[in-house]
Design a protein around this motif. Structure first.
Motif, mmCIF file in Angstrom:
data_model
loop_
_atom_site.group_PDB
_atom_site.id
_atom_site.type_symbol
_atom_site.label_atom_id
_atom_site.label_comp_id
_atom_site.label_asym_id
_atom_site.label_seq_id
_atom_site.Cartn_x
_atom_site.Cartn_y
_atom_site.Cartn_z
ATOM 1 N N ASN A 154 -21.709 20.423 39.991
ATOM 2 C CA ASN A 154 -20.597 19.482 38.776
ATOM 3 C C ASN A 154 -22.030 18.368 37.854
ATOM 4 O O ASN A 154 -21.839 17.068 37.789
ATOM 5 N N ASP A 155 -22.816 18.989 37.778
ATOM 6 C CA ASP A 155 -23.951 18.298 36.933
ATOM 7 C C ASP A 155 -23.446 17.505 35.108
ATOM 8 O O ASP A 155 -24.089 16.629 34.910
ATOM 9 N N ASN A 156 -21.918 17.933 35.077
ATOM 10 C CA ASN A 156 -21.368 17.536 33.900
ATOM 11 C C ASN A 156 -21.060 15.821 34.232
ATOM 12 O O ASN A 156 -20.535 15.027 33.254
ATOM 13 N N GLU A 157 -21.034 15.907 35.600
ATOM 14 C CA GLU A 157 -20.702 14.395 36.031
ATOM 15 C C GLU A 157 -21.596 13.182 35.366
ATOM 16 O O GLU A 157 -21.693 11.900 35.488
ATOM 17 N N GLN A 187 -28.830 12.033 30.278
ATOM 18 C CA GLN A 187 -29.504 11.797 27.966
ATOM 19 C C GLN A 187 -29.346 10.101 27.963
ATOM 20 O O GLN A 187 -30.503 9.492 27.843
ATOM 21 N N ALA A 245 -24.198 14.027 33.288
ATOM 22 C CA ALA A 245 -25.339 14.881 32.101
ATOM 23 C C ALA A 245 -25.195 13.536 31.104
ATOM 24 O O ALA A 245 -26.284 13.050 30.715
ATOM 25 N N VAL A 246 -24.326 12.612 30.908
ATOM 26 C CA VAL A 246 -24.603 11.386 30.174
ATOM 27 C C VAL A 246 -25.127 10.361 30.401
ATOM 28 O O VAL A 246 -26.547 10.286 29.524
ATOM 29 N N ILE A 277 -31.098 17.372 37.782
ATOM 30 C CA ILE A 277 -29.474 17.799 37.162
ATOM 31 C C ILE A 277 -28.949 18.495 39.022
ATOM 32 O O ILE A 277 -29.651 18.631 39.906
#
Length: 252
Positions: free
Chosen positions: A178-181, A187, A183-184, A174
């Motif tokens: 800006n962890d969303n950068e 996954q 995230a995919v 993590i």
């Protein structure tokens, strides 16, 4: 049998290439010679040594000719080593994933290129470790991201890789901001690792602190009853690259 492994992103690709308007990092003898010496010491002192390297320069984008460090690499190792790598069709790859082992007598070769895989993909090297009784499928990796690696594996569903190792440019970590950068990518990495144990739990780089170097071992009852990993070491004393060398033994 015991095979001694090293996987290491050498960072040598950063020398003698131009990146946009960024200046070229100077190729210094001390830098690449120290890296070559570290690799050579492992090959010479470990039985059945197998070295998986990332970012070995192949051509320079200054003139699109053979990179001086690739020529020096071949001079240093081709005489007594089996060297596996894949050239792309245009022959203009800036960097290679490379696998090394010491040459053996005919009929006693340790490594064999895997049949039916991409011979023009400079990021992956698919090979087998073979002895009299068994053959273990191994994938040396320098992926751009986890989805790309998943796509590679999907193209060869008939190959069951018992070991995948290298720089995956992905991991189950993590970011502090800006962890969303990622995230995919995270996954996709989790999907990639289904059925595997990450024996080093992901090793971070020195600059970005991203956990992207991995050693993935098949996690099946039958395999783990006959194969084991020992002596795992992340050598943080070696600061010749932005990645640390990871070494271990695979016994079967």
């Amino acid at each position: 049998m015991i095979a001694n492994f090293m996987t290491w992103n050498t960072g040598l690709f950063m020398y003698g290439n131009r990146f946009g308007k960024k200046p070229v990092l100077e190729i210094t003898d001390s830098k690449y010679e120290e890296i070559f010496t570290h690799i050579r010491n492992f090959l010479d002192t470990k039985d059945h040594a197998i070295v998986v390297l990332q970012e070995i320069p192949y051509v320079s984008n200054l003139n699109w000719k053979s990179h001086p460090l690739f020529e020096k690499f071949m001079e240093a190792f081709q005489k007594d080593c089996v060297i596996l790598y894949n050239k792309i069709k245009t022959d203009k790859a800036l960097k290679m994933t490379v696998v090394l082992t010491k040459k053996q007598k005919e009929g006693q070769e340790l490594l064999h290129p895997a049949a039916g895989t991409e011979k023009d993909n400079n990021c992956y090297v698919s090979f087998q470790i073979a002895n009299r009784d068994t053959a273990i499928a191994v994938l040396a990796v320098h992926a751009h991201d986890a989805f790309e690696c998943r796509e590679y594996l999907a193209r060869y569903p008939e190959i069951n890789y018992s070991l995948m190792l290298g720089d995956f440019n992905a991991g189950n970590y993590i970011k502090e901001s800006n962890d969303n950068e990622i995230a995919v990518n995270r996954q996709n990495y989790l999907l990639l690792t289904e059925g595997y144990i990450d024996i080093c739990q992901g090793e971070h780089t020195t600059k970005y602190r991203t956990y992207i170097d991995h050693v993935l071992l098949e996690s099946s009852y039958a395999f783990l009853q006959t194969h084991k990993v020992t002596g795992l070491c992340v050598d943080r004393s070696v600061k010749l690259s932005d990645h640390y060398p990871i070494t271990f033994q695979l016994e079967w």
